[in-house]
Scaffold this motif. Structure first.
Motif, PDB file in Angstrom:
ATOM      1  N   THR A  18       0.827  -1.207   0.000  1.00 41.23           N
ATOM      2  CA  THR A  18       0.000   0.000   0.000  1.00 41.23           C
ATOM      3  C   THR A  18       0.860   1.255   0.000  1.00 41.23           C
ATOM      4  O   THR A  18       0.507   2.255  -0.622  1.00 41.23           O
ATOM      5  CB  THR A  18      -0.933   0.017   1.223  1.00 41.23           C
ATOM      6  OG1 THR A  18      -0.162  -0.165   2.420  1.00 41.23           O
ATOM      7  CG2 THR A  18      -1.962  -1.086   1.131  1.00 41.23           C
ATOM      8  N   SER A  39      -5.881  -0.591  -0.926  1.00 37.21           N
ATOM      9  CA  SER A  39      -6.517  -1.554  -0.022  1.00 37.21           C
ATOM     10  C   SER A  39      -7.064  -2.748  -0.796  1.00 37.21           C
ATOM     11  O   SER A  39      -6.919  -3.905  -0.367  1.00 37.21           O
ATOM     12  CB  SER A  39      -7.653  -0.878   0.748  1.00 37.21           C
ATOM     13  OG  SER A  39      -7.158   0.145   1.582  1.00 37.21           O
ATOM     14  N   SER A  73      -9.201  -0.459  10.962  1.00 32.40           N
ATOM     15  CA  SER A  73      -9.319  -0.206   9.529  1.00 32.40           C
ATOM     16  C   SER A  73     -10.678   0.379   9.174  1.00 32.40           C
ATOM     17  O   SER A  73     -10.786   1.299   8.357  1.00 32.40           O
ATOM     18  CB  SER A  73      -9.088  -1.504   8.744  1.00 32.40           C
ATOM     19  OG  SER A  73      -7.786  -1.989   8.935  1.00 32.40           O
ATOM     20  N   ILE A  74     -11.732  -0.158   9.772  1.00 33.66           N
ATOM     21  CA  ILE A  74     -13.081   0.344   9.509  1.00 33.66           C
ATOM     22  C   ILE A  74     -13.213   1.791   9.991  1.00 33.66           C
ATOM     23  O   ILE A  74     -13.756   2.648   9.283  1.00 33.66           O
ATOM     24  CB  ILE A  74     -14.128  -0.554  10.185  1.00 33.66           C
ATOM     25  CG1 ILE A  74     -14.126  -1.948   9.538  1.00 33.66           C
ATOM     26  CG2 ILE A  74     -15.523   0.068  10.102  1.00 33.66           C
ATOM     27  CD1 ILE A  74     -15.009  -2.958  10.231  1.00 33.66           C
ATOM     28  N   ALA A  77     -11.259   3.994   7.590  1.00 37.76           N
ATOM     29  CA  ALA A  77     -11.916   4.117   6.289  1.00 37.76           C
ATOM     30  C   ALA A  77     -13.142   5.019   6.366  1.00 37.76           C
ATOM     31  O   ALA A  77     -13.434   5.776   5.425  1.00 37.76           O
ATOM     32  CB  ALA A  77     -12.313   2.729   5.779  1.00 37.76           C
ATOM     33  N   GLY A 136      -6.603   2.432   7.061  1.00 34.83           N
ATOM     34  CA  GLY A 136      -7.892   2.836   6.523  1.00 34.83           C
ATOM     35  C   GLY A 136      -7.965   4.302   6.191  1.00 34.83           C
ATOM     36  O   GLY A 136      -8.665   4.704   5.259  1.00 34.83           O
ATOM     37  N   ASN A 141       0.119   1.512   7.002  1.00 39.43           N
ATOM     38  CA  ASN A 141       0.004   0.844   8.292  1.00 39.43           C
ATOM     39  C   ASN A 141       1.263   0.094   8.710  1.00 39.43           C
ATOM     40  O   ASN A 141       1.359  -0.395   9.832  1.00 39.43           O
ATOM     41  CB  ASN A 141      -1.184  -0.132   8.301  1.00 39.43           C
ATOM     42  CG  ASN A 141      -1.167  -1.066   7.103  1.00 39.43           C
ATOM     43  OD1 ASN A 141      -0.153  -1.227   6.433  1.00 39.43           O
ATOM     44  ND2 ASN A 141      -2.300  -1.680   6.818  1.00 39.43           N
ATOM     45  N   ALA A 169      -7.578  -7.006   7.349  1.00 42.37           N
ATOM     46  CA  ALA A 169      -7.637  -5.544   7.398  1.00 42.37           C
ATOM     47  C   ALA A 169      -7.941  -4.967   6.020  1.00 42.37           C
ATOM     48  O   ALA A 169      -8.761  -4.042   5.879  1.00 42.37           O
ATOM     49  CB  ALA A 169      -6.319  -4.980   7.931  1.00 42.37           C
ATOM     50  N   GLN A 173     -11.226  -2.785   5.026  1.00 46.52           N
ATOM     51  CA  GLN A 173     -11.111  -1.449   4.454  1.00 46.52           C
ATOM     52  C   GLN A 173     -11.863  -1.352   3.135  1.00 46.52           C
ATOM     53  O   GLN A 173     -12.623  -0.406   2.903  1.00 46.52           O
ATOM     54  CB  GLN A 173      -9.632  -1.107   4.230  1.00 46.52           C
ATOM     55  CG  GLN A 173      -8.863  -0.850   5.511  1.00 46.52           C
ATOM     56  CD  GLN A 173      -7.370  -0.804   5.284  1.00 46.52           C
ATOM     57  OE1 GLN A 173      -6.579  -1.055   6.195  1.00 46.52           O
ATOM     58  NE2 GLN A 173      -6.963  -0.503   4.078  1.00 46.52           N
ATOM     59  N   THR A 174     -11.664  -2.323   2.272  1.00 49.75           N
ATOM     60  CA  THR A 174     -12.312  -2.304   0.961  1.00 49.75           C
ATOM     61  C   THR A 174     -13.828  -2.364   1.101  1.00 49.75           C
ATOM     62  O   THR A 174     -14.561  -1.638   0.404  1.00 49.75           O
ATOM     63  CB  THR A 174     -11.810  -3.477   0.102  1.00 49.75           C
ATOM     64  OG1 THR A 174     -10.390  -3.406  -0.038  1.00 49.75           O
ATOM     65  CG2 THR A 174     -12.454  -3.444  -1.276  1.00 49.75           C
ATOM     66  N   THR A 176     -15.611  -1.345   3.597  1.00 51.39           N
ATOM     67  CA  THR A 176     -16.071  -0.052   4.121  1.00 51.39           C
ATOM     68  C   THR A 176     -16.094   0.993   3.020  1.00 51.39           C
ATOM     69  O   THR A 176     -17.017   1.817   2.947  1.00 51.39           O
ATOM     70  CB  THR A 176     -15.167   0.420   5.277  1.00 51.39           C
ATOM     71  OG1 THR A 176     -15.076  -0.614   6.264  1.00 51.39           O
ATOM     72  CG2 THR A 176     -15.727   1.680   5.922  1.00 51.39           C
TER      73      THR A 176
END
Length: 238
Positions: A18, A39, A73-74, A77, A136, A141, A169, A173-174, A176
């Protein structure tokens, strides 16, 4: 080329996908979209590494860390959706600059005297949550994870841990981003186009794992991130 570099680093260290994709992608497309794309691509990168050097790790150790990375992560995001682009570029640029300095000047060697612990420690869980939020929110990270876990894990074990905890994770993230409307159809197309370079990059990176110093990669990436961070900070100010 971006995918090849990103997944080569993934094959060597277990992380960095990332960071490279967001850094290079932010020079071409909107910075927020690079985080979303990175992500999504990181899901494939993690899955491609599952069968590479499968060092045994206790589920009581890596699963709680992974779970809190998902929670972080959520949250990160969700935060990403509500931060204005100009402010986001400032945050992203500052984060890149700090990351670059960390890559250049603070890269302690991995070591382990007694192997990985049987269960996660409170600090492990806290670092996992922080790293998830950073991933996120700004797409970075790795630094807090590597800085913390390199204090007591050897290189092979740390790479395995990072592979295992990054996959949930990245999925969180994706998902979300999809719910928040940040995931566009072109992200799916770009992600699928990267798969061939992912396979080659992971293969080359894994075969380089025992032959080249990770510190060289950190220094090279750090210098590149200095350039990117200054550019993003200037775009956020102007």
């Amino acid at each position: 080329m971006v995918g090849l570099v990103a997944f080569f680093l993934k094959g060597v260290t277990g992380t960095g996908t990332t960071t490279v994709i967001v850094a290079l992608g932010s020079l071409i497309i909107e910075p927020k979209l690079t985080v979303v794309l990175a992500s999504f691509i990181n899901i494939f990168g993690g899955l491609s590494m599952l069968r590479v050097d499968p060092v045994p790790l206790s589920g009581r150790y890596w699963m709680p860390i992974s779970l809190l990375m998902v929670v972080g992560s959520i949250l990160g995001a969700v935060t990403l959706k509500y931060v204005p682009n100009q402010q986001f570029q400032l945050v992203l640029g500052a984060a890149f600059l700090l990351t670059a300095l960390w890559f250049l000047f603070r890269a302690p060697p991995s070591r382990s005297d007694s192997g990985p612990p049987a269960s996660a420690r409170p600090m492990d869980l806290g670092i996992g949550t922080l790293a998830g939020f950073c991933g996120g929110f700004i797409g970075i990270n790795a630094p807090p994870l590597v800085l913390h876990f390199s204090r007591y894990l050897d290189k092979r074990t740390m790479r395995r841990l990072l592979v295992l905890i990054f996959i949930p994770a990245a999925i969180a993230q994706t998902a979300t981003f999809v719910v928040n409307g940040l995931f566009e159809k072109r992200m799916l197309v770009w992600g699928l186009l990267v798969i061939p370079t992912m396979i080659l990059g992971v293969y080359l990176g894994n075969h380089t794992f025992h032959r080249i110093s990770e510190s060289w990669f950190r220094r090279a990436l750090g210098l590149f991130l200095v350039f990117v961070s200054v550019r993003l900070i200037l775009k956020g100010v102007v």
